[in-house]
Design an enzyme around this catalytic site. Structure first.
Site, PDB file in Angstrom:
ATOM      1  N   GLY A 138       0.826  -1.201   0.000  1.00 35.52           N
ATOM      2  CA  GLY A 138       0.000   0.000   0.000  1.00 35.52           C
ATOM      3  C   GLY A 138       0.855   1.242   0.000  1.00 35.52           C
ATOM      4  O   GLY A 138       2.078   1.168   0.129  1.00 35.52           O
ATOM      5  N   PRO A 139       0.216   2.405  -0.161  1.00 36.40           N
ATOM      6  CA  PRO A 139       0.960   3.667  -0.198  1.00 36.40           C
ATOM      7  C   PRO A 139       1.684   3.930   1.127  1.00 36.40           C
ATOM      8  O   PRO A 139       1.356   3.300   2.143  1.00 36.40           O
ATOM      9  CB  PRO A 139      -0.122   4.719  -0.420  1.00 36.40           C
ATOM     10  CG  PRO A 139      -1.381   3.991  -0.658  1.00 36.40           C
ATOM     11  CD  PRO A 139      -1.221   2.586  -0.266  1.00 36.40           C
ATOM     12  N   PRO A 140       2.623   4.844   1.150  1.00 39.72           N
ATOM     13  CA  PRO A 140       3.343   5.130   2.393  1.00 39.72           C
ATOM     14  C   PRO A 140       2.417   5.764   3.440  1.00 39.72           C
ATOM     15  O   PRO A 140       1.465   6.446   3.082  1.00 39.72           O
ATOM     16  CB  PRO A 140       4.400   6.158   1.980  1.00 39.72           C
ATOM     17  CG  PRO A 140       4.365   6.231   0.518  1.00 39.72           C
ATOM     18  CD  PRO A 140       3.104   5.664   0.025  1.00 39.72           C
ATOM     19  N   LYS A 198       1.511   0.259   7.615  1.00 37.45           N
ATOM     20  CA  LYS A 198       1.980  -1.112   7.377  1.00 37.45           C
ATOM     21  C   LYS A 198       2.997  -1.521   8.447  1.00 37.45           C
ATOM     22  O   LYS A 198       2.883  -2.570   9.060  1.00 37.45           O
ATOM     23  CB  LYS A 198       2.618  -1.219   5.981  1.00 37.45           C
ATOM     24  CG  LYS A 198       1.674  -0.865   4.861  1.00 37.45           C
ATOM     25  CD  LYS A 198       2.311  -1.017   3.511  1.00 37.45           C
ATOM     26  CE  LYS A 198       3.481  -0.096   3.268  1.00 37.45           C
ATOM     27  NZ  LYS A 198       3.152   1.316   3.139  1.00 37.45           N
ATOM     28  N   SER A 228      -4.754   3.122 -18.597  1.00 37.73           N
ATOM     29  CA  SER A 228      -6.018   3.619 -18.056  1.00 37.73           C
ATOM     30  C   SER A 228      -6.312   5.073 -18.427  1.00 37.73           C
ATOM     31  O   SER A 228      -7.367   5.582 -18.104  1.00 37.73           O
ATOM     32  CB  SER A 228      -6.037   3.455 -16.538  1.00 37.73           C
ATOM     33  OG  SER A 228      -5.142   4.338 -15.959  1.00 37.73           O
ATOM     34  N   LYS A 235      -8.070   5.251  -6.825  1.00 34.40           N
ATOM     35  CA  LYS A 235      -8.400   6.343  -7.744  1.00 34.40           C
ATOM     36  C   LYS A 235      -9.631   7.098  -7.262  1.00 34.40           C
ATOM     37  O   LYS A 235      -9.674   8.332  -7.294  1.00 34.40           O
ATOM     38  CB  LYS A 235      -8.636   5.775  -9.144  1.00 34.40           C
ATOM     39  CG  LYS A 235      -7.373   5.290  -9.829  1.00 34.40           C
ATOM     40  CD  LYS A 235      -7.702   4.645 -11.152  1.00 34.40           C
ATOM     41  CE  LYS A 235      -6.428   4.241 -11.884  1.00 34.40           C
ATOM     42  NZ  LYS A 235      -6.721   3.496 -13.110  1.00 34.40           N
TER      43      LYS A 235
HETATM   44  P1  ADP Z   1       3.965   2.695   6.420  1.00 33.23           P
HETATM   45  O1  ADP Z   1       4.797   1.638   6.998  1.00 33.23           O
HETATM   46  O2  ADP Z   1       2.698   2.168   5.790  1.00 33.23           O
HETATM   47  O3  ADP Z   1       4.658   3.606   5.479  1.00 33.23           O
HETATM   48  P2  ADP Z   1       3.728   3.588   9.133  1.00 33.23           P
HETATM   49  O4  ADP Z   1       3.342   2.269   9.695  1.00 33.23           O
HETATM   50  O5  ADP Z   1       5.100   4.056   9.364  1.00 33.23           O
HETATM   51  O6  ADP Z   1       3.427   3.618   7.578  1.00 33.23           O
HETATM   52  O7  ADP Z   1       2.674   4.657   9.637  1.00 33.23           O
HETATM   53  C1  ADP Z   1       2.929   6.019   9.757  1.00 33.23           C
HETATM   54  C2  ADP Z   1       2.268   6.578  10.975  1.00 33.23           C
HETATM   55  O8  ADP Z   1       0.859   6.625  10.820  1.00 33.23           O
HETATM   56  C3  ADP Z   1       2.518   5.755  12.221  1.00 33.23           C
HETATM   57  O9  ADP Z   1       2.836   6.639  13.261  1.00 33.23           O
HETATM   58  C4  ADP Z   1       1.205   5.066  12.496  1.00 33.23           C
HETATM   59  O10 ADP Z   1       0.999   4.908  13.874  1.00 33.23           O
HETATM   60  C5  ADP Z   1       0.195   6.022  11.908  1.00 33.23           C
HETATM   61  N1  ADP Z   1      -0.975   5.299  11.393  1.00 33.23           N
HETATM   62  C6  ADP Z   1      -1.151   4.854  10.136  1.00 33.23           C
HETATM   63  N2  ADP Z   1      -2.347   4.248  10.011  1.00 33.23           N
HETATM   64  C7  ADP Z   1      -2.947   4.288  11.203  1.00 33.23           C
HETATM   65  C8  ADP Z   1      -4.206   3.811  11.702  1.00 33.23           C
HETATM   66  N3  ADP Z   1      -5.077   3.175  10.924  1.00 33.23           N
HETATM   67  N4  ADP Z   1      -4.475   4.037  12.976  1.00 33.23           N
HETATM   68  C9  ADP Z   1      -3.594   4.678  13.762  1.00 33.23           C
HETATM   69  N5  ADP Z   1      -2.410   5.157  13.375  1.00 33.23           N
HETATM   70  C10 ADP Z   1      -2.073   4.971  12.103  1.00 33.23           C
END
Ligand code: ADP
Length: 775
Positions: free
Chosen positions: A298-300, A304, A666, A709
């Site tokens: 998924g997006p950053p 994850k 697309s 999208k």
């Molecule tokens: P990724 O690994 O997907 O790039 P991260 O896990 O580092 O993202 O998440 C970035 C920040 O956003 C973290 O501090 C996380 O706790 C917060 N976060 C993301 N999604 C949620 C969610 N659904 N509920 C609570 N906090 C979230």
């Protein structure tokens, strides 16, 4: 009044952490003060030498007198030394010294070696008569011997012993015995090697590893330490000892608790949480680890990594993140062979050393960003790590013995599956983590991000209030992303600004704040009601100036974050014919994409700009061809009124964000719409976005990434979305509130697309047969 004369050999001083000096002296002889001449600035006295002199002159006599005592002393001394480990060179040397040194020097030397209190040492120094000295030292020797005997009885190879050996080592420089520093270092080292060997024998490494280690330590003992290989081998052995061969944490797993923990830590992402719980449930029922390897895609900033961390927490396991982004060398995963200088183990073994247990949760971050180079393919090395059939005997090149990785739980994350090598992808179970809707982001901000930021900045809910409207403003005007990472950063910036105000406010200088937040006054009451401060301590209350909490409204937001970065620019850009909005999918989530077209006099050429891939270029040609073949039907003409659209006309199509490479089929429907607008001179509706692949016959084919999208279109404030008919099923995944805000048009052919994209439709005009009258 008795002292020891000494020669200062070395003075070492340091000013840190506080001034201190170390004085190295060589003792010369005992003396007695006869008369104190002056005391300041330092004492000066007339002294008389007490030993040595006398002894040298009366040596024979004293030896005869003391024969029995000194013999007894010598016997004890030999007994003591022989109880020690003779293979240690320091001990062997001491044994030789006992024979070579004059007997009368022995009490002084042995007292400094064995364990005695400072008091006892002083007593020996005070004892002028040799006989007295022997008499006083013998009980100390006996005590040490008894102590050692006791120790040997309960002997298990323990570290304590080693310390004792070190403690008993003579410090010969003080005792007149010449020795070079090199000698000492070597002995120090030898002790360490002995210690290392003991550690190896007591560690729980596999049989194969033990064999290798013992062989290596044998070599190490024979090696001069100046050899570069010495350090190499030693580091290797130290790593082997440190590795958690048999050490693991105990899993505690209770699905109900896991569900609560996951729900508490993360808002939304239901699909992901459901799958993670299934995974954990299977683990609880069947303690077999050969389950699939989860890969979150998924997006950053969608959480994850943070879900990975939660999994470790629910299982009570250690967590370790291995960032794979940019890794392009096989040995990063599998280590370098020990023949290289500077060789080291790979990241997997290093991670195990860091966590210190053999069953951690390893998060392989960014598996889609693995590189490839001449040094081999890291993905191939990962295959071995991730394959449950093979990884019980993972062999790091550096270790050169197998290490069992089967207890480790691997979780991978990626932004897109497109760049994950297929063989690796095959070993993993992909779980898509889509971006969040605005509503979800607001909830995440208020439940998780804001409390976390407040805590990090030392603020309390009584000092700062961020109402939901403000959060929405930040989300729509200051960020444009699928995840919540930059939202989190913006909230951090607000907290920092407020922290300054609060710190200033403690000087009762907070009037300007008041003016700043004045306009949000009416909503302030409303907010304090629904976002209740969690705990109000009396003391904190007293310390706060009356203006608290500082309310962050739109004006405060502008002050802190500057002018909004994203405005709703959509309608402005659609004020000319020849522009349409498409929807694109990128690893960072969905995005809206403007397609611009212009025409000019020319020779019928099509120019495409915006870093397009081949597939996209072909879509553009398809679109033009379809329009040309249908020009008459739609009454589309070029500048000179001809139905041959490319006659004397050049067309230029541009896809902004020119620096970003784009590809994929697309954009087909968007290009057609954009060109239709250009040739008809009509404006495309400003709130319509579209996506879909086209065929030469004008059919619209389904595309991927619909959810991302749609969310992007929703973020951008668009209202109507044209998607291929066959993508209708994908809409089910979209949250109901988003669906409510949008109108979806399912199109199966380009006629339907054009009809929906233009106000009042793009209907095919009934053909009016014009009669060309010729007179
Ligand atoms: P990724 O690994 O997907 O790039 P991260 O896990 O580092 O993202 O998440 C970035 C920040 O956003 C973290 O501090 C996380 O706790 C917060 N976060 C993301 N999604 C949620 C969610 N659904 N509920 C609570 N906090 C979230």
């Amino acid at each position: 009044r008795i002292g020891t004369a000494a020669l200062a050999v070395q003075v070492v001083g340091s000013n840190w952490p506080k001034p201190h000096y170390t004085l190295l002296v060589t003792g010369l002889c005992r003396f007695q003060i006869l008369q104190l001449l002056k005391e300041k600035p330092y004492p000066v006295a007339e002294v008389e030498q007490l030993d040595r002199l006398e002894q040298f002159t009366n040596q024979h006599k004293s030896e005869e007198e003391l024969g029995e005592l000194s013999e007894q002393f010598y016997k004890y001394a030999v007994q003591l030394v022989e109880m020690l480990d003779m293979s240690v060179p320091a001990v062997a040397k001491l044994r030789r010294l006992l024979d070579n040194l004059p007997r009368e020097a022995l009490p002084d030397i042995l007292t400094s070696i064995i364990r005695t209190s400072n008091q006892e040492k002083l007593q020996i120094l005070d004892a002028v008569r040799l006989e007295e000295r022997f008499k006083m030292t013998i009980p100390l020797l006996v005590r040490q011997i008894e102590g050692l005997k006791l120790l040997q009885k309960t002997r298990k190879p323990k570290q304590d012993d080693d310390k004792r050996i070190v403690a008993i080592r003579p410090n010969r420089r003080i005792n007149h015995i010449p020795s070079t520093t090199e000698d000492e270092d070597e002995e120090d080292d030898h002790d360490d090697v002995v210690m290392l060997e003991k550690k190896i024998r007591t560690s729980s490494m596999s049989e194969q590893a033990l064999k290798v280690c013992l062989k290596e330590i044998k070599r190490l003992k024979k090696m001069p330490q100046s050899m570069p290989e010495y350090a190499l081998t030693r580091n290797y052995l130290e790593l082997m000892v440190e590795l958690p061969w048999n050490k693991s944490t105990k899993d505690r797993l209770e699905i109900r608790a896991a569900r609560i923990l996951l729900d508490n830590d993360h808002y939304a992402m239901e699909k992901l949480k459901k799958r993670v719980l299934e995974y954990l449930a299977v683990r609880q029922l069947k303690n077999n680890l050969k389950g699939p390897i989860l890969c979150f895609v998924g997006p950053p900033g969608v959480g994850k990594t943070s879900v990975g961390r939660s999994i470790a927490k629910t299982l009570g396991r250690e967590f370790h993140r291995i960032a794979l982004g940019g890794v392009c060398d096989q040995s990063d995963i599998r280590g370098h062979r020990r023949t290289y200088v500077g060789s080291m183990p790979g990241r997997i073994i290093n991670g195990l050393k860091t966590v210190g247990v053999n069953n951690p949760v390893f998060l392989l971050d960014e598996v889609d960003k693995l590189g490839k180079s001449l040094q081999g393919d890291p993905a191939a090395a990962l295959l071995e790590v991730l394959d449950p059939e093979q990884n019980h005997s993972f062999t790091d090149h550096y270790l050169n013995v197998a290490f069992d990785l089967s207890q480790v739980i691997f979780i991978a994350t990626a932004n897109t599956t497109a760049t994950i090598p297929p063989a690796l992808l095959d070993r993993m179970e992909i779980i898509q983590v889509p971006g969040y809707t605005q509503e979800e982001k607001i909830e995440i901000a208020h439940r998780h991000l804001i409390p976390k930021q407040l805590e990090q900045h030392g603020l309390t809910p009584q000092q700062i209030q961020i109402p939901q409207v403000t959060t929405l403003d930040i989300i729509t005007r200051y960020t444009r992303e699928a995840g919540v990472r930059s939202l989190d950063r913006k909230l951090g910036a607000i907290c920092r600004a407020v922290a300054v105000k609060v710190a200033e406010g403690q000087h009762k200088e907070t009037k300007p704040d008041r003016a700043e937040v004045g306009e949000g006054e009416d909503c302030k009451e409303h907010i304090t009601e629904d976002a209740k401060p969690e705990s109000i301590s009396d003391t904190a209350d007293l310390a706060l100036p009356p203006e608290m909490p500082i309310l962050i409204d739109f004006h405060a937001l502008k002050d802190i974050l500057g002018p909004p970065m994203y405005e709703m620019e959509v309608s402005e850009r659609l004020s000319q014919p020849g522009v349409a909005i498409g929807l694109a999918w990128t690893p960072l989530g969905g995005e809206i994409m403007f397609v611009e077209a212009s025409r000019m006099e020319g020779e019928g050429q099509l120019t495409l700009t915006g870093q397009l891939g081949d597939v996209m270029k072909e879509s553009a040609h398809l679109a033009i061809s379809w329009l040309r073949s249908n020009a008459k039907r739609y009454q589309l003409t070029n500048a000179s009124g001809s139905f041959d659209l490319l006659d004397n006309t050049d067309i230029h199509l541009h896809f902004p964000a020119g620096a970003v490479t784009k590809d994929g089929p697309s954009a087909g429907v968007t290009i057609v719409t954009c060109l239709a607008s250009l040739f008809s001179g009509r404006l495309v509706c400003s709130d319509v976005a579209m996506t879909g692949e086209i065929t030469l016959r004008g059919l619209v084919l389904p595309v991927g990434g619909i959810k991302d999208k749609v969310l992007a279109a929703h973020r951008a404030g668009l209202k109507r979305i044209i998607i291929p008919q066959r993508n209708e099923k994908d809409l089910e995944e979209i949250a109901a509130n988003v669906r409510q805000d949008l109108t979806f048009v399912m199109a199966s052919c380009l006629d339907e697309v054009l009809n929906a994209a233009f106000d009042g439709g793009f209907a095919v005009k009934p053909r009016v047969e014009r009669l060309n009258s010729k007179l």
